[in-house]
Design a protein around this motif. Structure first.
Motif, PDB file in Angstrom:
ATOM      1  N   HIS A  98      -5.531   2.433   7.804  1.00  8.41           N
ATOM      2  CA  HIS A  98      -4.330   1.592   7.752  1.00  8.41           C
ATOM      3  C   HIS A  98      -3.560   1.560   9.057  1.00  8.41           C
ATOM      4  O   HIS A  98      -2.682   0.758   9.246  1.00  8.41           O
ATOM      5  CB  HIS A  98      -3.415   2.055   6.621  1.00  8.41           C
ATOM      6  N   VAL A 107      -4.003   7.137   1.046  1.00  3.39           N
ATOM      7  CA  VAL A 107      -4.078   5.940   0.210  1.00  3.39           C
ATOM      8  C   VAL A 107      -4.323   6.287  -1.264  1.00  3.39           C
ATOM      9  O   VAL A 107      -3.794   5.628  -2.165  1.00  3.39           O
ATOM     10  CB  VAL A 107      -5.187   4.992   0.742  1.00  3.39           C
ATOM     11  N   PRO A 167       0.821  -1.216   0.000  1.00  2.92           N
ATOM     12  CA  PRO A 167       0.000   0.000   0.000  1.00  2.92           C
ATOM     13  C   PRO A 167       0.858   1.271   0.000  1.00  2.92           C
ATOM     14  O   PRO A 167       0.464   2.291  -0.568  1.00  2.92           O
ATOM     15  CB  PRO A 167      -0.811  -0.110   1.299  1.00  2.92           C
ATOM     16  N   ALA A 176       0.357   4.079  -2.906  1.00  2.00           N
ATOM     17  CA  ALA A 176      -0.008   5.467  -2.568  1.00  2.00           C
ATOM     18  C   ALA A 176       1.005   6.451  -3.145  1.00  2.00           C
ATOM     19  O   ALA A 176       0.636   7.489  -3.716  1.00  2.00           O
ATOM     20  CB  ALA A 176      -0.109   5.628  -1.052  1.00  2.00           C
TER      21      ALA A 176
END
Length: 301
Positions: free
Chosen positions: A299, A259, A123, A127
């Motif tokens: 997250h 994100v 992730p 991002a």
């Protein structure tokens, strides 16, 4: 007596562990044999974020230490949970290799066509790449380096992003189309470094393995990991950090990205290497005051 070094069974893990074993033998004269261990993270098909993070690669090796089946273990440092385990000690952090992320594909990132499919299981990478190129499709993937690179060779993906250090250790540098500098993609805390763990109670081993430790790398990755821990972010959060100890000063930079890649908080700090922990806490506090915790959202834990 031969020392038993526990390692995950992937080609990269075995290659990294062999480097440590060879260095150990070279410096101490002790023979070291590798013991392959299958971890839950190696056999499951679920994505890291669903698994609760990187500890899935570490816990099986720690269990083998506890059971006395291995004497010490080697991990990729970025796979090590930031929460300490009192049973084990981080006996050595050898000198870090390349800390950066690399694009494996046929053309550099800027030359990929709009709508190109780029694979990564991180992730953080998604991002940060999305902030650079929102016109690209980012595809979550898992598997070892061979499996991931194979998706490019087969045409399933246009490119994949992996740690440069791993590609170099595997002798696959020639397949790198571009290396991202840290102002483009901030690496994961500890990326490019290895962690050598043994039981805390094995004082003989703790002292013995200390010859493998690189103090500058230890200061740098300590600061990076403190930022991650103080932000209360798991390995799946879009947090990057990089520190460099030049011998006098420790320079630390960290980045948290939303994100969707649209917002970011980036901060830097510098101080004496001996104050790596305090520096990491200071930087994380400044980032939180600027809204980093809000950007991490779902997250963080």
């Amino acid at each position: 007596m031969t020392l038993r070094l526990g390692t995950r069974r992937s080609l990269l893990a075995i290659t990294q562990s062999q480097l440590v074993a060879d260095s150990c033998t070279e410096r101490t004269g002790r023979a070291v044999e590798l013991v392959g261990v299958t971890t839950f993270g190696d056999v499951t098909k679920a994505h890291l974020a669903q698994l609760g993070g990187t500890g899935v690669f570490v816990s099986a090796l720690r269990d083998k230490l506890m059971e006395g089946e291995i004497d010490f273990a080697v991990h990729s440092l970025k796979d090590l949970p930031t929460k300490p385990d009192p049973r084990v000690t981080l006996a050595a952090i050898p000198a870090r290799h390349d800390h950066r992320d690399a694009l494996v594909g046929r053309v550099p990132f800027a030359d990929l066509p709009a709508g190109a499919r780029v694979g990564t299981g991180s992730p953080r990478r998604i991002a940060m790449l999305r902030a650079l190129r929102p016109d690209i499709e980012y595809v979550p993937i898992r598997g070892n380096a061979d499996t991931r690179i194979g998706k490019v060779t087969s045409g399933e993906l246009d490119a994949v992003v992996l740690a440069a250090a791993g590609l170099t250790r595997l002798g696959r540098d020639s397949e790198i189309a571009q290396i991202f500098e840290i102002d483009e993609v901030m690496p994961a805390p500890g990326q490019g470094a290895l962690a050598v763990e043994c039981l805390a109670e094995r004082e003989d081993l703790v002292d013995f393995l200390a010859v493998l430790d690189d103090p500058r790398t230890r200061a740098a990755v300590t600061a990076e990991r403190v930022v991650l821990s103080a932000l209360e972010a798991g390995c799946s959060a879009p947090v990057g950090a990089f520190a460099l100890d030049d011998g006098q000063t420790l320079n630390l930079t960290a980045l948290v990205v939303a994100v969707d890649g649209t917002e970011a908080v980036r901060k830097s700090a510098a101080g004496p290497p001996s104050e790596a922990v305090a520096l990491g806490h200071k930087l994380a506090a400044e980032m939180i005051s600027e809204g980093a915790d809000r950007l991490m959202g779902e997250h963080s834990h």
